[in-house]
Motif scaffolding. Structure first.
Motif, PDB file in Angstrom:
ATOM      1  N   TYR A  37       0.852  -1.183   0.000  1.00  0.00           N
ATOM      2  CA  TYR A  37       0.000   0.000   0.000  1.00  0.00           C
ATOM      3  C   TYR A  37       0.889   1.234   0.000  1.00  0.00           C
ATOM      4  CZ  TYR A  37      -3.328  -3.584   1.274  1.00  0.00           C
ATOM      5  OH  TYR A  37      -4.092  -4.721   1.285  1.00  0.00           O
ATOM      6  N   ALA A  38       0.842   1.987  -1.095  1.00  0.00           N
ATOM      7  CA  ALA A  38       1.680   3.175  -1.243  1.00  0.00           C
ATOM      8  C   ALA A  38       1.289   4.228  -0.218  1.00  0.00           C
ATOM      9  CB  ALA A  38       1.542   3.740  -2.648  1.00  0.00           C
ATOM     10  N   ILE A  39       2.289   4.919   0.289  1.00  0.00           N
ATOM     11  CA  ILE A  39       2.048   6.041   1.192  1.00  0.00           C
ATOM     12  C   ILE A  39       2.812   7.239   0.660  1.00  0.00           C
ATOM     13  CG2 ILE A  39       1.633   4.612   3.216  1.00  0.00           C
ATOM     14  CD1 ILE A  39       4.449   5.354   4.171  1.00  0.00           C
ATOM     15  N   GLY A  40       2.364   8.410   0.982  1.00  0.00           N
ATOM     16  CA  GLY A  40       3.020   9.623   0.519  1.00  0.00           C
ATOM     17  C   GLY A  40       2.655   9.932  -0.925  1.00  0.00           C
ATOM     18  N   LYS A  41       3.052  11.094  -1.361  1.00  0.00           N
ATOM     19  CA  LYS A  41       2.704  11.551  -2.701  1.00  0.00           C
ATOM     20  C   LYS A  41       3.510  10.861  -3.795  1.00  0.00           C
ATOM     21  CE  LYS A  41       0.993  15.994  -1.219  1.00  0.00           C
ATOM     22  NZ  LYS A  41       1.071  17.425  -1.330  1.00  0.00           N
ATOM     23  N   SER A  42       4.741  10.504  -3.518  1.00  0.00           N
ATOM     24  CA  SER A  42       5.586   9.900  -4.549  1.00  0.00           C
ATOM     25  C   SER A  42       5.194   8.455  -4.839  1.00  0.00           C
ATOM     26  CB  SER A  42       7.059   9.943  -4.136  1.00  0.00           C
ATOM     27  OG  SER A  42       7.296   9.022  -3.079  1.00  0.00           O
ATOM     28  N   GLY A  43       4.620   7.774  -3.850  1.00  0.00           N
ATOM     29  CA  GLY A  43       4.254   6.369  -4.021  1.00  0.00           C
ATOM     30  C   GLY A  43       5.447   5.431  -3.976  1.00  0.00           C
ATOM     31  N   ARG A  44       6.618   5.972  -3.712  1.00  0.00           N
ATOM     32  CA  ARG A  44       7.820   5.131  -3.671  1.00  0.00           C
ATOM     33  C   ARG A  44       7.936   4.360  -2.368  1.00  0.00           C
ATOM     34  NH1 ARG A  44      13.058   7.975  -4.902  1.00  0.00           N
ATOM     35  NH2 ARG A  44      13.718   5.838  -5.133  1.00  0.00           N
ATOM     36  N   ASP A  45       7.357   4.908  -1.325  1.00  0.00           N
ATOM     37  CA  ASP A  45       7.383   4.218  -0.036  1.00  0.00           C
ATOM     38  C   ASP A  45       6.047   3.520   0.149  1.00  0.00           C
ATOM     39  OD1 ASP A  45       8.487   3.355   2.315  1.00  0.00           O
ATOM     40  OD2 ASP A  45       8.071   5.199   3.433  1.00  0.00           O
ATOM     41  N   PHE A  46       6.079   2.394   0.824  1.00  0.00           N
ATOM     42  CA  PHE A  46       4.851   1.638   1.006  1.00  0.00           C
ATOM     43  C   PHE A  46       4.851   0.930   2.335  1.00  0.00           C
ATOM     44  CE2 PHE A  46       7.829  -0.905  -1.512  1.00  0.00           C
ATOM     45  CZ  PHE A  46       7.899  -2.088  -0.801  1.00  0.00           C
ATOM     46  N   ARG A  47       3.666   0.465   2.718  1.00  0.00           N
ATOM     47  CA  ARG A  47       3.498  -0.329   3.924  1.00  0.00           C
ATOM     48  C   ARG A  47       2.868  -1.656   3.542  1.00  0.00           C
ATOM     49  NH1 ARG A  47       6.561   2.811   5.331  1.00  0.00           N
ATOM     50  NH2 ARG A  47       6.460   4.299   7.044  1.00  0.00           N
ATOM     51  N   LEU A  48       3.132  -2.638   4.360  1.00  0.00           N
ATOM     52  CA  LEU A  48       2.587  -3.973   4.143  1.00  0.00           C
ATOM     53  C   LEU A  48       1.766  -4.364   5.355  1.00  0.00           C
ATOM     54  CD1 LEU A  48       5.966  -4.202   3.158  1.00  0.00           C
ATOM     55  CD2 LEU A  48       4.621  -5.711   1.730  1.00  0.00           C
ATOM     56  N   ASN A  49       0.755  -5.146   5.129  1.00  0.00           N
ATOM     57  CA  ASN A  49      -0.137  -5.580   6.191  1.00  0.00           C
ATOM     58  C   ASN A  49       0.257  -6.986   6.634  1.00  0.00           C
ATOM     59  OD1 ASN A  49      -2.728  -7.027   7.132  1.00  0.00           O
ATOM     60  ND2 ASN A  49      -3.231  -4.854   7.266  1.00  0.00           N
ATOM     61  N   ARG A  50       0.272  -7.222   7.925  1.00  0.00           N
ATOM     62  CA  ARG A  50       0.664  -8.538   8.459  1.00  0.00           C
ATOM     63  C   ARG A  50      -0.169  -9.674   7.865  1.00  0.00           C
ATOM     64  NH1 ARG A  50       3.777  -8.099  13.385  1.00  0.00           N
ATOM     65  NH2 ARG A  50       3.762  -5.942  14.090  1.00  0.00           N
ATOM     66  N   ASP A  51      -1.478  -9.448   7.699  1.00  0.00           N
ATOM     67  CA  ASP A  51      -2.340 -10.494   7.133  1.00  0.00           C
ATOM     68  C   ASP A  51      -1.929 -10.837   5.701  1.00  0.00           C
ATOM     69  OD1 ASP A  51      -3.798 -10.636   9.484  1.00  0.00           O
ATOM     70  OD2 ASP A  51      -5.374  -9.283   8.755  1.00  0.00           O
ATOM     71  N   ASP A  52      -1.553  -9.819   4.925  1.00  0.00           N
ATOM     72  CA  ASP A  52      -1.095 -10.053   3.549  1.00  0.00           C
ATOM     73  C   ASP A  52       0.228 -10.814   3.531  1.00  0.00           C
ATOM     74  OD1 ASP A  52      -3.310  -8.691   2.507  1.00  0.00           O
ATOM     75  OD2 ASP A  52      -2.242  -6.767   2.474  1.00  0.00           O
ATOM     76  N   ILE A  53       1.098 -10.481   4.473  1.00  0.00           N
ATOM     77  CA  ILE A  53       2.383 -11.183   4.564  1.00  0.00           C
ATOM     78  C   ILE A  53       2.153 -12.643   4.935  1.00  0.00           C
ATOM     79  CG2 ILE A  53       4.577 -11.319   5.819  1.00  0.00           C
ATOM     80  CD1 ILE A  53       4.321  -8.215   6.149  1.00  0.00           C
ATOM     81  N   ASP A  54       1.254 -12.882   5.888  1.00  0.00           N
ATOM     82  CA  ASP A  54       0.933 -14.258   6.281  1.00  0.00           C
ATOM     83  C   ASP A  54       0.386 -15.049   5.092  1.00  0.00           C
ATOM     84  OD1 ASP A  54       1.742 -13.756   8.890  1.00  0.00           O
ATOM     85  OD2 ASP A  54      -0.296 -13.359   9.605  1.00  0.00           O
ATOM     86  N   ALA A  55      -0.518 -14.437   4.328  1.00  0.00           N
ATOM     87  CA  ALA A  55      -1.096 -15.111   3.158  1.00  0.00           C
ATOM     88  C   ALA A  55      -0.018 -15.391   2.119  1.00  0.00           C
ATOM     89  CB  ALA A  55      -2.209 -14.257   2.560  1.00  0.00           C
TER      90      ALA A  55
END
Length: 66
Positions: A37-55
């Protein structure tokens, strides 16, 4: 800093959580195997969700050769 547990992880935290390298996390995101999931205006940085990582980890099951 807060001690609140969050399901959102940055790349390094996601790698530590999954016991994988940061390069493996980035490669999985780039290939579309792992949702980011992109964060910030550039979209270069992102976050990941633990549930997605588990899957993602469950989708990578491996059976040893007999």
């Amino acid at each position: 800093m807060s001690d609140i547990e969050t399901p959102w992880l940055n790349q390094k935290e996601a790698a530590e959580y999954a016991k994988q390298s940061v390069d493996s996390i980035r490669a999985a995101v780039k290939s579309g195997d792992l949702v980011a999931y992109a964060i910030g205006k550039s979209g270069r940085d992102f976050r990941l969700n633990r549930d997605d990582i588990d899957a993602w980890m469950r989708s990578r099951t491996w059976e040893p050769a007999s």
